[in-house]
Structure formats: C-alpha cells, structure tokens
Motif scaffolding. Sequence first.
Motif, PDB file in Angstrom:
ATOM      1  N   LEU A  88       0.942  -1.223  -0.023  1.00 28.10           N
ATOM      2  CA  LEU A  88       0.091  -0.057   0.002  1.00 28.10           C
ATOM      3  C   LEU A  88       0.882   1.298  -0.039  1.00 28.10           C
ATOM      4  CD1 LEU A  88      -2.888  -0.907   2.692  1.00 28.10           C
ATOM      5  CD2 LEU A  88      -3.230  -0.465   0.062  1.00 28.10           C
ATOM      6  N   SER A  89       0.297   2.187  -0.474  1.00 26.78           N
ATOM      7  CA  SER A  89       1.038   3.703  -0.480  1.00 26.78           C
ATOM      8  C   SER A  89       0.954   4.089   0.715  1.00 26.78           C
ATOM      9  CB  SER A  89       0.582   4.639  -1.334  1.00 26.78           C
ATOM     10  OG  SER A  89       0.649   5.903  -1.140  1.00 26.78           O
ATOM     11  N   SER A  90       2.048   4.866   1.126  1.00 19.59           N
ATOM     12  CA  SER A  90       1.913   5.439   2.514  1.00 19.59           C
ATOM     13  C   SER A  90       0.945   6.478   2.799  1.00 19.59           C
ATOM     14  CB  SER A  90       3.264   6.242   3.001  1.00 19.59           C
ATOM     15  OG  SER A  90       3.648   7.136   1.898  1.00 19.59           O
ATOM     16  N   ASP A  91       0.356   7.090   1.583  1.00 20.10           N
ATOM     17  CA  ASP A  91      -0.615   8.214   1.674  1.00 20.10           C
ATOM     18  C   ASP A  91      -1.929   7.194   2.233  1.00 20.10           C
ATOM     19  OD1 ASP A  91       0.942   9.512   0.307  1.00 20.10           O
ATOM     20  OD2 ASP A  91       0.145   9.459  -1.525  1.00 20.10           O
ATOM     21  N   THR A  92      -1.941   5.788   2.309  1.00 19.98           N
ATOM     22  CA  THR A  92      -3.252   5.337   2.831  1.00 19.98           C
ATOM     23  C   THR A  92      -3.150   5.379   4.377  1.00 19.98           C
ATOM     24  OG1 THR A  92      -2.695   3.552   1.052  1.00 19.98           O
ATOM     25  CG2 THR A  92      -4.262   3.008   2.982  1.00 19.98           C
ATOM     26  N   LEU A  93      -2.017   5.738   4.893  1.00 21.27           N
ATOM     27  CA  LEU A  93      -2.178   6.085   6.418  1.00 21.27           C
ATOM     28  C   LEU A  93      -2.918   7.119   6.841  1.00 21.27           C
ATOM     29  CD1 LEU A  93       1.420   5.013   7.240  1.00 21.27           C
ATOM     30  CD2 LEU A  93      -0.600   3.877   7.995  1.00 21.27           C
ATOM     31  N   ASP A  94      -3.116   8.007   5.768  1.00 13.67           N
ATOM     32  CA  ASP A  94      -3.964   9.258   5.899  1.00 13.67           C
ATOM     33  C   ASP A  94      -5.044   9.359   5.752  1.00 13.67           C
ATOM     34  OD1 ASP A  94      -1.603  10.611   7.197  1.00 13.67           O
ATOM     35  OD2 ASP A  94      -0.729  10.986   5.149  1.00 13.67           O
ATOM     36  N   ASP A  95      -5.672   8.134   5.000  1.00 13.11           N
ATOM     37  CA  ASP A  95      -6.768   8.060   4.368  1.00 13.11           C
ATOM     38  C   ASP A  95      -7.866   7.376   5.557  1.00 13.11           C
ATOM     39  OD1 ASP A  95      -9.147   7.273   3.006  1.00 13.11           O
ATOM     40  OD2 ASP A  95      -8.071   6.450   1.251  1.00 13.11           O
ATOM     41  N   ALA A  96      -8.598   8.327   6.056  1.00  8.26           N
ATOM     42  CA  ALA A  96      -9.463   7.777   7.317  1.00  8.26           C
ATOM     43  C   ALA A  96     -10.689   7.066   6.716  1.00  8.26           C
ATOM     44  CB  ALA A  96     -10.126   9.099   7.590  1.00  8.26           C
TER      45      ALA A  96
END
Length: 119
Positions: A88-96
């Motif tokens: 997964l992209s690290s951006d997924t960690l910010d995807d509520a």
Amino acid sequence: MKRFLTGTVFTIFLATTSTAALAGEVAVNSANRSVNRDIKPFNLVHRAYSGHFSEQGVPGFNGLATAYQSGQIEAEDLVQTAVDQGRLSSDTLDDAGYINAVDFQLQNLRDRDSNGLND
C-alpha cells in the motif's frame, strides 16, 4: 470430450482471475513504470487473518480477532504493515475512509469469532 475441455478452460480462467482478486488490484503506469498497489480493506484483513503478516507480529486466524478485541491490533497496524511491505502507498495511512473500512472488517471478524462462527 467437449465437457472436459470446457471444464479445463473454466478452471484456468478461475485460477488466473481469482489470484488477482485476492491480491487486490495492481495498476501499472507505463509512462513512468511505477506500480500503484491497491489492496481492498476486505482483502487486507483476509490476508492478515490467513497469517500473511505473522512475521511482522500480526497474529493470524482467531488470534487476529482476539488481538483486535483486546486492543493489541488496530486497523492502523494492519495498514502500516501493508505499507511497510510495499503493498500500500504510505498515503493510505492518512486515508480515514480506508482506515475505517479496515476497522469495520476487523469488527466483523471479531463479531464472527465471538459468536462462534469461526470454529
């Protein structure tokens, strides 16, 4: 003979498409040759349940439901594990929305386990 041939073709079709479905979707951008991996929340929890993240300290099978219920594992932990593995992209960690969907899948797993449906 026709029935055998049809069955063989169908089996090959299922084998090739089901593998891609379980792994999630992989999109390749040919312009810059980057790979964007997108694992659906259900597939992420299913992979964790199946023990694919046990080397990273995430328990598999009924242990996952127990760890979630006791607060040892949270949705963010599974997402972080998938990010660390490059799935997964690290951006997924910010995807509520994604985190909430993973949490929902974990709740369903816990509820199934507590109702004795995983026996």
